[in-house]
Write a protein that holds these residues in place. Structure first.
Motif, PDB file in Angstrom:
ATOM      1  N   LYS A 222      -3.296  11.168   3.359  1.00 16.19           N
ATOM      2  CA  LYS A 222      -3.204  10.006   2.468  1.00 16.19           C
ATOM      3  C   LYS A 222      -2.892  10.345   1.019  1.00 16.19           C
ATOM      4  CE  LYS A 222      -5.349   5.936   4.410  1.00 16.19           C
ATOM      5  NZ  LYS A 222      -6.329   4.851   4.182  1.00 16.19           N
TER       6      LYS A 222
ATOM      7  N   ARG B 271       6.179   3.958   5.690  1.00 17.72           N
ATOM      8  CA  ARG B 271       7.140   3.074   6.345  1.00 17.72           C
ATOM      9  C   ARG B 271       7.225   1.732   5.608  1.00 17.72           C
ATOM     10  NH1 ARG B 271       9.107   3.754  11.434  1.00 17.72           N
ATOM     11  NH2 ARG B 271       7.501   5.361  11.732  1.00 17.72           N
ATOM     12  N   LYS B 272       6.079   1.248   5.156  1.00 18.56           N
ATOM     13  CA  LYS B 272       6.066  -0.024   4.430  1.00 18.56           C
ATOM     14  C   LYS B 272       6.708   0.109   3.046  1.00 18.56           C
ATOM     15  CE  LYS B 272       2.052  -1.900   6.853  1.00 18.56           C
ATOM     16  NZ  LYS B 272       0.659  -2.385   6.746  1.00 18.56           N
TER      17      LYS B 272
ATOM     18  N   ASP C  23       0.872  -1.172   0.000  1.00 23.42           N
ATOM     19  CA  ASP C  23       0.000   0.000   0.000  1.00 23.42           C
ATOM     20  C   ASP C  23       0.904   1.215   0.000  1.00 23.42           C
ATOM     21  OD1 ASP C  23      -1.700   2.113   0.489  1.00 23.42           O
ATOM     22  OD2 ASP C  23      -2.869   1.077   2.021  1.00 23.42           O
TER      23      ASP C  23
ATOM     24  N   SER D 189       0.406   4.202   0.302  1.00 21.22           N
ATOM     25  CA  SER D 189       0.081   5.274   1.244  1.00 21.22           C
ATOM     26  C   SER D 189       0.760   5.068   2.596  1.00 21.22           C
ATOM     27  CB  SER D 189      -1.432   5.376   1.448  1.00 21.22           C
ATOM     28  OG  SER D 189      -1.915   4.306   2.243  1.00 21.22           O
ATOM     29  N   GLU D 190       1.262   3.853   2.847  1.00 24.65           N
ATOM     30  CA  GLU D 190       1.933   3.551   4.113  1.00 24.65           C
ATOM     31  C   GLU D 190       3.441   3.700   3.915  1.00 24.65           C
ATOM     32  OE1 GLU D 190       0.459   3.232   6.917  1.00 24.65           O
ATOM     33  OE2 GLU D 190      -1.565   3.254   6.075  1.00 24.65           O
TER      34      GLU D 190
ATOM     35  N   ASN E  16      -2.672   8.456   7.281  1.00 20.08           N
ATOM     36  CA  ASN E  16      -2.183   7.077   7.316  1.00 20.08           C
ATOM     37  C   ASN E  16      -1.678   6.750   8.721  1.00 20.08           C
ATOM     38  OD1 ASN E  16       0.373   8.202   7.596  1.00 20.08           O
ATOM     39  ND2 ASN E  16       1.129   7.508   5.610  1.00 20.08           N
ATOM     40  N   THR E  17      -1.109   5.569   8.904  1.00 22.24           N
ATOM     41  CA  THR E  17      -0.682   5.145  10.241  1.00 22.24           C
ATOM     42  C   THR E  17       0.489   5.962  10.765  1.00 22.24           C
ATOM     43  OG1 THR E  17       0.700   3.425   9.220  1.00 22.24           O
ATOM     44  CG2 THR E  17      -1.508   2.781   9.937  1.00 22.24           C
ATOM     45  N   ASP E  18       1.173   6.693   9.880  1.00 20.48           N
ATOM     46  CA  ASP E  18       2.275   7.563  10.302  1.00 20.48           C
ATOM     47  C   ASP E  18       1.807   9.000  10.532  1.00 20.48           C
ATOM     48  OD1 ASP E  18       4.405   5.614  10.142  1.00 20.48           O
ATOM     49  OD2 ASP E  18       4.177   5.714   7.966  1.00 20.48           O
TER      50      ASP E  18
END
Length: 323
Positions: free
Chosen positions: A143, A104-105, A99, A101-102, A137-139
């Motif tokens: 997005k 870090r990933k 993904d 949008s993440e 997003n998670t960070d």
């Protein structure tokens, strides 16, 4: 000035970005420019299971390339992979789940890819999104910006060492003519201080992509960077993000193959594709600014934007990343 830009852009779009615009432009194409084999070359395409990305991936698979599909949805990606193998007879199709949008990933994926694969000839930054409500997003990053700008930046920068070691390295980024209505704004990258308009945020992100690739082209002369506008294309993403536009323009929208044509051309052609960092539409370099639109940025503004991008990228870089 924004009204002027929007009116001029729409008139230009009706003339150039539609299916009729493609048909008119294609009369000047050199027919054998993309009549090449790319066997032995590796291509990574984000968002490669749908729309323009899928059409480009299919064309590259048919030409014998090794194709890495980078997608969010495993089920859809697997279906696209099987379709490509069936239609092309090429089994060198790989699916990677990510993904964009993440952020870090994205770091983690790119570092793992470099360790697993020894070469990458062409990176095609195709995946994008237009979220019409402000989401994080998670960070904690907005997005649209995280996907369209920061994710593209991190993936590209992380893979540059691998690209530089490969033959005829290229980076092709699928942008949008919508960026013509926006001037780079490095003061509010995540739309925290202005009213959130998903369409305009997307256009700003696409302007950011153009500026980013122009900057990277100067920094990494070994790689050919290009940004392109596919025109107004009938894709699931357009239907979802811009339903009214899609409904009103559906008979004039380009096919996904027409939208992907310049992507494939930039990724494969041996023709002179001009200076690295160019903005392309229908196999030719076009201006990144409308006449009298005052959308040009100073070197200081560009440097500020790139510095902020690097800072944000490093702020979410996992400690395990070593590239």
């Amino acid at each position: 000035m924004s009204l002027y830009r929007n009116v001029v852009w729409f008139v230009k779009g009706m003339r150039e970005y539609t299916r009729g615009g493609y048909e008119s432009a294609s009369k000047n194409f050199v027919a054998n420019d993309t009549d090449v084999s790319v066997e032995g070359l590796a291509f990574m395409i984000t968002g490669g299971n749908s729309g323009i990305g899928k059409a480009a991936a299919m064309a590259l698979a048919k030409k014998g390339g090794t194709v890495h599909l980078v997608c969010r949805n495993k089920e859809k990606a697997d279906v696209a992979k099987e379709e490509m193998i069936r239609e092309s007879g090429n089994s060198e199709i790989y699916v990677h789940l990510l993904d964009l949008s993440e952020t870090r990933k994205v770091w983690e994926f790119a570092e793992a890819f470099k360790k697993e694969f020894s070469s990458l000839n062409v990176l095609i930054n195709n995946a994008g999104c237009m979220v019409n409500q402000r989401e994080l997003n998670t960070d904690g990053l907005e997005k649209n910006f995280a996907t369209n700008t920061l994710g593209v930046y991190v993936l590209t920068k992380c893979l540059i060492p691998l690209l530089e070691r490969s033959r005829d390295p290229r980076v092709v980024t699928v942008s949008s003519g919508g960026m013509l209505v926006q001037k780079l704004d490095s003061t509010d990258l995540q739309t925290e201080r202005t009213v959130f308009d998903g369409t305009m945020v997307y256009a700003q992100n696409k302007r950011q992509q153009v500026v980013m690739m122009e900057f990277l082209a100067k920094a990494y002369p070994r790689i050919h960077f290009s940004v392109m506008h596919p025109g107004w294309v009938d894709t699931p993403a357009v239907a979802t993000a811009m339903p009214e536009f899609h409904q009103r323009m559906r008979t004039r929208l380009r096919t996904v193959e027409q939208g992907a044509d310049t992507v494939v051309w930039l990724a494969t052609t041996h023709a002179n594709t001009s200076t690295s960092g160019g903005f392309y539409q229908d196999r030719r370099v076009v201006s990144t600014h409308l006449p009298l639109a005052y959308t040009r940025s100073s070197q200081e503004e560009v440097q500020e934007f790139m510095s902020k991008l690097e800072t944000l990228a490093m702020s979410v870089r996992p400690s395990s990343a070593d590239g």
